[in-house]
Motif scaffolding. Structure first.
Motif, PDB file in Angstrom:
ATOM      1  N   GLU A   1      52.974 -30.020  16.325  1.00  0.00           N
ATOM      2  CA  GLU A   1      52.640 -28.901  17.211  1.00  0.00           C
ATOM      3  C   GLU A   1      53.664 -27.770  17.035  1.00  0.00           C
ATOM      4  N   ALA A   2      54.945 -28.152  17.027  1.00  0.00           N
ATOM      5  CA  ALA A   2      56.010 -27.147  16.895  1.00  0.00           C
ATOM      6  C   ALA A   2      55.901 -26.439  15.549  1.00  0.00           C
TER       7      ALA A   2
ATOM      8  N   SER B   1      53.280 -26.046  13.742  1.00  0.00           N
ATOM      9  CA  SER B   1      52.063 -25.221  13.722  1.00  0.00           C
ATOM     10  C   SER B   1      52.268 -23.877  14.410  1.00  0.00           C
ATOM     11  N   LYS B   2      53.289 -23.828  15.284  1.00  0.00           N
ATOM     12  CA  LYS B   2      53.521 -22.585  16.038  1.00  0.00           C
ATOM     13  C   LYS B   2      54.427 -21.615  15.295  1.00  0.00           C
ATOM     14  N   ILE B   3      55.011 -22.054  14.201  1.00  0.00           N
ATOM     15  CA  ILE B   3      55.886 -21.146  13.446  1.00  0.00           C
ATOM     16  C   ILE B   3      55.040 -19.979  12.951  1.00  0.00           C
ATOM     17  N   GLU B   4      55.530 -18.779  13.216  1.00  0.00           N
ATOM     18  CA  GLU B   4      54.702 -17.618  12.883  1.00  0.00           C
ATOM     19  C   GLU B   4      54.545 -17.469  11.368  1.00  0.00           C
TER      20      GLU B   4
ATOM     21  N   ARG C   1      48.619 -16.749   9.030  1.00  0.00           N
ATOM     22  CA  ARG C   1      47.731 -17.596   9.800  1.00  0.00           C
ATOM     23  C   ARG C   1      46.304 -17.258   9.426  1.00  0.00           C
TER      24      ARG C   1
ATOM     25  N   SER D   1      44.603 -14.617  11.414  1.00  0.00           N
ATOM     26  CA  SER D   1      45.081 -13.244  11.336  1.00  0.00           C
ATOM     27  C   SER D   1      44.461 -12.488  10.166  1.00  0.00           C
TER      28      SER D   1
ATOM     29  N   GLU E   1      42.645 -22.481  14.036  1.00  0.00           N
ATOM     30  CA  GLU E   1      43.789 -21.612  14.375  1.00  0.00           C
ATOM     31  C   GLU E   1      45.137 -22.167  13.926  1.00  0.00           C
ATOM     32  N   ARG E   2      45.173 -23.473  13.594  1.00  0.00           N
ATOM     33  CA  ARG E   2      46.447 -24.038  13.138  1.00  0.00           C
ATOM     34  C   ARG E   2      46.645 -23.887  11.635  1.00  0.00           C
TER      35      ARG E   2
ATOM     36  N   ARG F   1      47.671 -26.951   6.462  1.00  0.00           N
ATOM     37  CA  ARG F   1      47.840 -27.146   7.902  1.00  0.00           C
ATOM     38  C   ARG F   1      48.870 -28.242   8.152  1.00  0.00           C
TER      39      ARG F   1
ATOM     40  N   THR G   1      60.353 -28.513   7.909  1.00  0.00           N
ATOM     41  CA  THR G   1      59.748 -28.855   9.199  1.00  0.00           C
ATOM     42  C   THR G   1      59.732 -30.368   9.447  1.00  0.00           C
TER      43      THR G   1
END
Ligand SMILES: CC(=O)SCCNC(=O)CCNC(=O)[C@H](O)C(C)(C)COP(=O)(O)OP(=O)(O)OC[C@H]1O[C@@H](n2cnc3c(N)ncnc32)[C@H](O)[C@@H]1OP(=O)(O)O
Length: 221
Positions: A32-33, A35-38, A63, A66, A88-89, A109, A150
């Motif tokens: 989860e963390a 996946s949130k990296i911009e 992403r 985007s 979205e991930r 992903r 990661t």
């Protein structure tokens, strides 16, 4: 005494269950963390350029959501790919030429696969004119770097058996293994499956040494 032993056993069982659950939660939290990296490529600015073998390309990590609709690859017609596209991930690694035209992409992903935190690479596609110039290897090297950074355990790619070029690229040039969860490892499928799941462990994977990609080696430093 009998009752005491029984309750001890129950307590141990519960403890084990809780520990398992905590380990599982930690894996999901890590994915989860990540996946949130911009922009996972921001960790490796040197890899934003590919200037070798007559190519001079800019590399970006975006992403999937985007991206605007300008990116006109044929695979966007494919429903399954479209689903991945909308996730979205998911991220793209994209290589652009001097005219800002995309010439290669890698769709990936962060994911949990059979309980392991992994980078799942759904697709790696290069336009014909940029093939066999080391770019595919370079993009996969980026994925391996991101996976190490990661703390994912491996990078996974599904490859159609009949795609002998891609199969040799991953198996021989990049030293990917047949993943333990690949269909061919299950006796019910045997060798009849049309695809193989290949994987390469990171330094966080189980006891398999890192065979380096390139010279110089970026992944071990
Ligand atoms: C998960 C998936 O998406 S699987 C589908 C993969 N994609 C495709 O098949 C689409 C068409 N092909 C491509 O996009 C690209 O050619 C890829 C991704 C297969 C390989 O990327 P490239 O940049 O062309 O390969 P790169 O130059 O890095 O090759 C490194 C080494 O891999 C091996 N290799 C690469 N392509 C091939 C091939 N077609 N046949 C045999 N070996 C190959 C070679 O050993 C090569 O070294 P060499 O050129 O010095 O002999």
């Amino acid at each position: 005494l009998g009752d005491e032993m029984k309750s001890d056993k129950a307590r141990t069982k519960k403890q084990k269950r809780l520990m398992k659950q905590a380990a599982r939660d930690a894996v999901f939290a890590k994915v989860e963390a990540a996946s949130k990296i911009e922009d996972p490529l921001a960790f490796f600015p040197l890899f934003k350029k590919y200037d070798r073998n007559g190519l001079n390309l800019q590399i970006e990590c975006k992403r999937v959501l985007s991206l605007n609709s300008k990116c006109g690859y044929e695979w966007k017609q494919d429903t399954e790919k479209m689903e991945q596209f909308k996730d979205e991930r998911a991220f793209y690694l994209l290589a652009y030429d001097a005219n800002s035209t995309p010439v290669a992409f890698c769709l990936f992903r962060f994911s949990v696969d059979y309980g392991n935190e992994v980078i799942y690479c759904y697709e790696l596609q290069l336009e014909r004119q940029v093939q066999r110039k080391g770019l595919g290897k370079f993009l996969m090297q980026i994925l391996q770097l991101i996976a190490n950074r990661t703390e994912m355990r491996k990078v996974i790619v599904p490859v159609f058996r009949q795609n002998t070029g891609a199969y040799r690229f991953f198996r021989e040039a990049l030293q990917f293994d047949i993943d333990v969860y690949s269909p061919s490892t299950f006796s019910t499928y045997g060798n009849s499956s049309i695809h193989e799941i290949l994987s390469r462990q990171t330094k966080f994977g189980e006891a398999v040494g890192l065979a380096c990609y390139g010279d110089p080696c970026y992944c071990c430093d």
